[in-house]
Design an enzyme around this catalytic site. Structure first.
Site, PDB file in Angstrom:
ATOM      1  CD  GLU A 174     -37.687  58.016  11.195  1.00 36.61           C
ATOM      2  OE1 GLU A 174     -37.561  57.376  10.021  1.00 36.61           O
ATOM      3  OE2 GLU A 174     -36.923  57.857  12.064  1.00 36.61           O
ATOM      4  CD  GLU A 382     -35.414  60.192   6.978  1.00 36.52           C
ATOM      5  OE1 GLU A 382     -34.969  58.922   7.035  1.00 36.52           O
ATOM      6  OE2 GLU A 382     -35.466  61.018   7.636  1.00 36.52           O
TER       7      GLU A 382
END
Length: 477
Positions: A174, A382
């Protein structure tokens, strides 16, 4: 219903098998923050500082995965999962981020990887998940270009130590969300609000990833390598020119500033033009970097997907960015001057941290990614939901999590039926973990951890539901 069968040894999933698993991250689960030669990370220092004043707890022990990894991996396997995504703590391998290797750190991750393979669980290894070695942080962190060089060197050490058994590598977790929190909302270290510094740090994160990928290929390591992006389908509640502009700017701000670089090896021209229009100093972008980015494109894109982003125009007013880390029911505030602001659908359900429950998000996102990057496969690295779970008579009946996950899986499979190349799905998270600034109240795990009773593990209802789902999907022990 808490009994879990002891998994028998099973073979490693064959190459090309769809990966059904769950995920964790080093600082959030390992604990052992100062054991066996590990150096300090930026999160170790931040969580012990006065700046950590929202939920002032640390990851010193967390889920104690460092000492209980064998138990956790056995539970993952017993839950019929065939994959486990985890991250390596950079400062456990290189205590100062560069220099001498800590062999005890190498030994630990060798044990984790070997435990995965003994239980027939495919290890997906993320090299960096927020926890920068403090020595590098003090030298400017990701705002300093030398951190990208250090990351590439660290990555090569990991490739050489673990590459004989790891078939899927993920460089950076991220780059978008980390820098949004660090330099936008200001709730992650270095806890500042300056989007110009955000773009600089993100540039070097992406540069470090590209350099590591180029090293992986140049040195002839086997397997595949990618990057993990938090990505969102961008939607509006109205359709007019200003709303369409807001959606386009939000896509550049949230998604394409990372994904285009990872997949295409270049920043979108419109994104760069927008930064120039805003007066952003891009002196950090050096001649020759274009070739570095082009040489470091991913084999696979990891995608962390939780919800969609609804936006509307924000043509006047100051930038205001704020996250909800208290679970008080309010949503995050996202207003980016001249770009967009977050909107809200009053008819959808949100959790206590303001996250919308909208399973169709994964379908819309996957179709968007297929349209933009048709040749790049995706792994859902995720997907999950945070709640304040309640233990009653030793059980955790988290039906809300089951409903959330079931909806996302259903919409993911619909996207796959329509041609999206999805090669894996990881629930966040394997066990309850430290949830960054949210602390320990916000729980995501399939397995409950009693942080007040020696980190005792108890599989939740969602764990058993996921196990049955994977049985139906043909994942057999």
């Amino acid at each position: 219903m808490t009994a879990v069968p002891i998994p028998s040894q099973r073979p490693r999933p064959a190459a090309g098998t769809f990966l059904w698993g769950s995920a964790s991250a080093a600082y959030q689960c390992e604990g052992a923050w100062n054991e066996d030669g590990k150096g300090l990370s930026s999160w170790d220092v931040f969580c012990h500082s006065e700046a950590n004043d929202v939920n002032p707890v640390t990851g010193d022990v967390a889920a104690d995965h460092y000492h209980r990894y064998e138990e956790d991996i056995a539970l993952i396997a017993a839950g019929n999962q065939n994959a486990y995504r985890f991250s390596i703590a950079w400062s456990r391998i290189l205590p100062d981020g560069t220099g001498k290797v800590n062999e005890k750190g190498i030994d630990f991750y060798n044990r984790v990887i070997d435990a995965c393979l003994r239980h027939g669980v495919e290890p997906l290894v993320t090299l960096y998940h927020y926890d920068l070695p403090q020595t590098l942080f003090e030298r400017g962190g990701w705002e300093n270009r030398t951190t990208a060089d250090a990351f590439a060197a660290y990555a090569e050490i990991c490739f050489r130590a673990f590459g004989d058994r790891v078939r899927t590598w993920l460089t950076i977790n991220e780059p978008g969300y980390e820098t949004f929190c660090s330099y936008g909302a200001g709730n992650y270290p270095p806890n500042v609000q300056d989007l110009g510094r955000r773009w600089r740090a993100m540039y070097h994160l992406l540069l470090g990833s590209a350099m590591a990928i180029a090293t992986f290929r140049d040195q002839g390591f086997e397997g595949r390598i990618g990057l993990v992006s938090d990505s969102y389908p961008i939607e509006t509640l109205r359709d007019d020119a200003d709303y369409r502009d807001a959606a386009r700017f939000a896509d550049l701000f949230q998604n394409r500033c990372v994904n285009d670089v990872a997949v295409r090896g270049e920043f979108p021209a419109e994104f760069i033009a927008k930064l120039v229009q805003d007066g952003v100093d891009r002196s950090y972008a050096l001649d020759g970097d274009e070739a570095l980015f082009a040489a470091g494109v991913v084999d696979v894109l990891g995608v962390n997907v939780y919800d969609r982003m609804l936006v509307k125009p924000y043509l006047e007013g100051p930038t205001e960015l704020r996250n909800n880390n208290t679970g008080d029911g309010g949503g995050p505030v996202v207003k980016v001057s001249g770009w967009f602001q977050a909107d809200e659908d009053p008819d959808t359900v949100k959790n206590a941290w303001g996250m919308e429950i909208y399973p169709r998000a994964i379908y819309d996102l996957l179709l968007n990614l297929k349209a933009l990057y048709p040749s790049t496969p995706v792994i859902i690295t995720e997907n999950g939901i945070g709640y304040r779970d309640v233990v009653a008579d030793g059980q955790i009946d988290d039906q809300y999590r089951i409903d959330f996950l079931a909806g996302f899986v259903e919409w993911m499979k619909k996207a796959m039926d329509e041609g999206c190349d999805v090669q894996g799905y990881m629930v966040w998270s394997s066990t309850d973990v430290y949830s960054w600034i949210n602390g320990y109240e916000k729980r995501y795990g399939l397995i409950h951890v009693d942080f007040d009773d020696e980190q005792k593990r108890t599989p939740k209802a969602s764990y058993h539901w996921y196990r049955e789902l994977l049985t139906k999907e043909g994942v057999n022990r």
